[in-house]
Design a protein around this motif. Structure first.
Motif, PDB file in Angstrom:
ATOM      1  N   SER A  47       0.862  -1.172   0.000  1.00 29.27           N
ATOM      2  CA  SER A  47       0.000   0.000   0.000  1.00 29.27           C
ATOM      3  C   SER A  47       0.904   1.230   0.000  1.00 29.27           C
ATOM      4  O   SER A  47       2.073   1.161   0.412  1.00 29.27           O
ATOM      5  CB  SER A  47      -0.898   0.010   1.237  1.00 29.27           C
ATOM      6  OG  SER A  47      -1.783  -1.085   1.223  1.00 29.27           O
ATOM      7  N   PRO A  90      -1.612   1.900   5.970  1.00 28.72           N
ATOM      8  CA  PRO A  90      -2.747   2.785   6.268  1.00 28.72           C
ATOM      9  C   PRO A  90      -3.599   2.224   7.401  1.00 28.72           C
ATOM     10  O   PRO A  90      -3.807   1.012   7.506  1.00 28.72           O
ATOM     11  CB  PRO A  90      -3.522   2.839   4.955  1.00 28.72           C
ATOM     12  CG  PRO A  90      -3.082   1.641   4.187  1.00 28.72           C
ATOM     13  CD  PRO A  90      -1.673   1.366   4.599  1.00 28.72           C
ATOM     14  N   GLN A  93      -6.727   6.165   7.050  1.00 31.54           N
ATOM     15  CA  GLN A  93      -6.552   7.347   6.213  1.00 31.54           C
ATOM     16  C   GLN A  93      -7.369   7.211   4.919  1.00 31.54           C
ATOM     17  O   GLN A  93      -7.626   6.111   4.444  1.00 31.54           O
ATOM     18  CB  GLN A  93      -5.081   7.572   5.864  1.00 31.54           C
ATOM     19  CG  GLN A  93      -4.218   8.037   7.013  1.00 31.54           C
ATOM     20  CD  GLN A  93      -3.771   6.902   7.918  1.00 31.54           C
ATOM     21  OE1 GLN A  93      -3.923   5.733   7.568  1.00 31.54           O
ATOM     22  NE2 GLN A  93      -3.215   7.230   9.064  1.00 31.54           N
ATOM     23  N   GLU A  94      -7.725   8.366   4.349  1.00 25.89           N
ATOM     24  CA  GLU A  94      -8.478   8.395   3.106  1.00 25.89           C
ATOM     25  C   GLU A  94      -7.526   8.388   1.911  1.00 25.89           C
ATOM     26  O   GLU A  94      -6.375   8.829   2.007  1.00 25.89           O
ATOM     27  CB  GLU A  94      -9.344   9.661   3.047  1.00 25.89           C
ATOM     28  CG  GLU A  94     -10.379   9.771   4.154  1.00 25.89           C
ATOM     29  CD  GLU A  94     -11.505   8.763   3.996  1.00 25.89           C
ATOM     30  OE1 GLU A  94     -11.813   8.406   2.829  1.00 25.89           O
ATOM     31  OE2 GLU A  94     -12.055   8.324   5.023  1.00 25.89           O
ATOM     32  N   LEU A  95      -8.036   7.912   0.769  1.00 23.78           N
ATOM     33  CA  LEU A  95      -7.273   8.040  -0.463  1.00 23.78           C
ATOM     34  C   LEU A  95      -7.085   9.511  -0.797  1.00 23.78           C
ATOM     35  O   LEU A  95      -7.980  10.340  -0.595  1.00 23.78           O
ATOM     36  CB  LEU A  95      -7.989   7.338  -1.618  1.00 23.78           C
ATOM     37  CG  LEU A  95      -7.994   5.808  -1.595  1.00 23.78           C
ATOM     38  CD1 LEU A  95      -8.854   5.269  -2.724  1.00 23.78           C
ATOM     39  CD2 LEU A  95      -6.577   5.259  -1.699  1.00 23.78           C
ATOM     40  N   TYR A 119      -2.657   6.764   0.230  1.00 24.77           N
ATOM     41  CA  TYR A 119      -3.399   7.194   1.409  1.00 24.77           C
ATOM     42  C   TYR A 119      -2.709   8.401   2.020  1.00 24.77           C
ATOM     43  O   TYR A 119      -1.534   8.337   2.408  1.00 24.77           O
ATOM     44  CB  TYR A 119      -3.495   6.053   2.423  1.00 24.77           C
ATOM     45  CG  TYR A 119      -4.321   4.885   1.919  1.00 24.77           C
ATOM     46  CD1 TYR A 119      -5.694   4.851   2.126  1.00 24.77           C
ATOM     47  CD2 TYR A 119      -3.729   3.851   1.203  1.00 24.77           C
ATOM     48  CE1 TYR A 119      -6.461   3.794   1.643  1.00 24.77           C
ATOM     49  CE2 TYR A 119      -4.482   2.793   0.715  1.00 24.77           C
ATOM     50  CZ  TYR A 119      -5.849   2.767   0.946  1.00 24.77           C
ATOM     51  OH  TYR A 119      -6.598   1.731   0.454  1.00 24.77           O
ATOM     52  N   ALA A 122      -0.646   8.402   5.622  1.00 25.05           N
ATOM     53  CA  ALA A 122      -0.484   7.071   6.209  1.00 25.05           C
ATOM     54  C   ALA A 122       0.947   6.880   6.711  1.00 25.05           C
ATOM     55  O   ALA A 122       1.902   7.378   6.105  1.00 25.05           O
ATOM     56  CB  ALA A 122      -0.826   5.999   5.184  1.00 25.05           C
TER      57      ALA A 122
END
Length: 446
Positions: A47, A90, A93-95, A119, A122
């Motif tokens: 990620s 992450p 957290q948001e994208l 993210y 992150a």
């Protein structure tokens, strides 16, 4: 749809005999990328997190429009935003959402809003080793997230990426263009070198976080257009300061560039997309200065590039890299925009905006998948020392169209990608899908 697929399979079996055909009745699904993407163009195991930093660049100078004629420089404070991408863990957290407004002269502004795969904020993945560092540098009047898809892809494969926003002076007319471009000539490589120095300084002093995750012994620089102009210099190809192209830059403004050019920036590999500065009417190097580059180089170009000039410019750069192991990937029928996100332009956007970010023949998402494939192979080979990746670059035939992959009559490969057994086909591409590309190879000493 399923019944039709089975019927076609049965037809193939009837036509050639069950003993000589191999039919796979379910489609191949590749997580994170369309099935047509070549092997290494697919998202990696990590990620990705992202954060933006402001970096202070010391001892910089600027000059006025008048000084382009009269000479003279002024000390200035220069601070640039740098968007970092890195392997992350992450935890809610948001994208990330990106936004950029294009506002060239005599054009209504066009805002591009796009969501990334990283993210925002992150934390760096724990229990790790240090990751190679990749500096990314955009073209004239570009921006740091213009290639966020490539940056996220690289980070997902175990790298830290630092994408610079060079804050090129906005344009209001021809005189602004000339002034801004002259400033870029004097600043692109310095920006790259100083951002790298800032990151390595923090790497040496911080014991956690993004900067601590960097391996300072494994560094690459990627540049597009004017970013490529800077990247080749940063990697050791100092400029020919007698070139008339520098005539609009006050001599004093080039002194810091000269001083930096005499110092080894510690670059281990360089990737230049459509690098500007090789064309004979604006040539900023000599064959001798480019021969000083001794690290591996990958150039990516369109053979119809009429900005950096493929025949007279980009090809000349490639042929002049006599001190480096060099590859050049060529998209046939492509022009200058051979890297960058596949932006959805808002309805009614002027054609000029499309012309800045799109290719007239190639689909942008297809270009991106191919770029990601070869960038991953090149970085893994030259920064991580993964010798197996050489097979993806040292292709068996320079013209992809001439690759061979024999199959039985009626055999359905269903998205299989060429591996070690398909020695006459471009590695990692599906049969019949390696088309419209050339790969030129030149070892050091040629």
């Amino acid at each position: 749809m399923k019944k039709r697929h089975i019927a076609l399979a049965a037809l193939a079996l009837i036509g050639v005999g069950a003993g000589s055909a191999v039919i796979i009745a379910s489609p191949t699904v590749h997580k994170g990328a369309p099935g047509e993407m070549p092997e290494l163009g697919r998202y990696g195991e990590f990620s990705v997190g992202t954060q933006e930093f402001t970096m202070e660049l010391p001892d910089r100078v600027t000059f006025s429009k008048a000084a382009m004629v009269t000479g003279g420089i002024e000390p200035t404070e220069r601070a640039l935003k740098v968007r970092m991408y890195y392997p992350a863990a992450p935890n809610g957290q948001e994208l990330v959402s990106y936004s950029h407004t294009m506002a060239p002269p005599d054009m209504e502004p066009v805002t591009l809003d796009y969501t990334g795969r990283a993210y925002e904020g992150a934390p760096v993945v724990a229990d790790r080793t240090a990751y190679p560092l990749v500096i990314m540098s955009h073209g004239f009047n570009g921006w740091s997230t213009q290639f966020s898809n490539l940056a996220e892809h690289i980070a997902s494969r175990g790298y830290v990426v630092a994408s610079i926003d060079h804050a090129d002076m906005q344009l209001e007319g021809l005189t602004d263009f000339l002034h801004s471009f002259a400033q870029v000539l004097a600043s692109r490589s310095l920006d790259q070198r100083q951002v790298l120095a800032q990151i390595l300084k923090r790497n040496a002093t911080e014991d956690s976080g993004i900067f601590d995750a960097v391996n300072p012994e494994q560094v690459a620089v990627i540049g597009y257009s004017m970013g490529g102009y800077g990247a080749l210099a940063t990697a050791g190809g100092d400029y020919d300061y007698e070139s008339g192209t520098f005539g609009a830059v006050p001599a004093e403004a080039l002194d810091p560039v000269r001083a930096a050019g005499s110092q080894d920036a510690g670059i281990d590999a360089v990737i230049a997309f459509a690098p500007w500065g090789g064309q004979s009417d604006n040539r900023v190097w000599s064959a001798d200065t480019l021969s000083k580059i001794t690290v591996p180089v990958l150039i990516v170009a369109g053979n119809q590039d009429d900005v950096s000039n493929y025949e007279d410019g980009i090809s000349w750069i490639f042929n002049s890299l006599s001190g480096a192991d060099a590859h050049m990937l060529v998209f046939r029928e492509a022009r200058h925009n051979i890297v960058g996100n596949d932006f959805d332009l808002p309805e009614g956007a002027p054609f000029r905006a499309m012309e800045f970010v799109k290719e007239p023949v190639w689909r942008q998402d297809r270009i991106n998948g191919i770029n990601q494939h070869f960038v991953a192979a090149f970085l893994d080979l030259h920064l991580k020392g993964d010798a197996d990746k050489a097979a993806y670059l040292n292709v068996p035939t320079s013209n992809a169209n001439e690759g061979q992959w024999d199959v039985s009559t009626g055999e359905q490969l269903n998205g299989k990608m060429a591996g070690s057994n398909e020695t006459e086909h471009w590695r990692g591409f599906q049969r019949r899908w390696a088309l419209g590309l050339d790969m030129l190879q030149k070892p050091a000493g040629e």
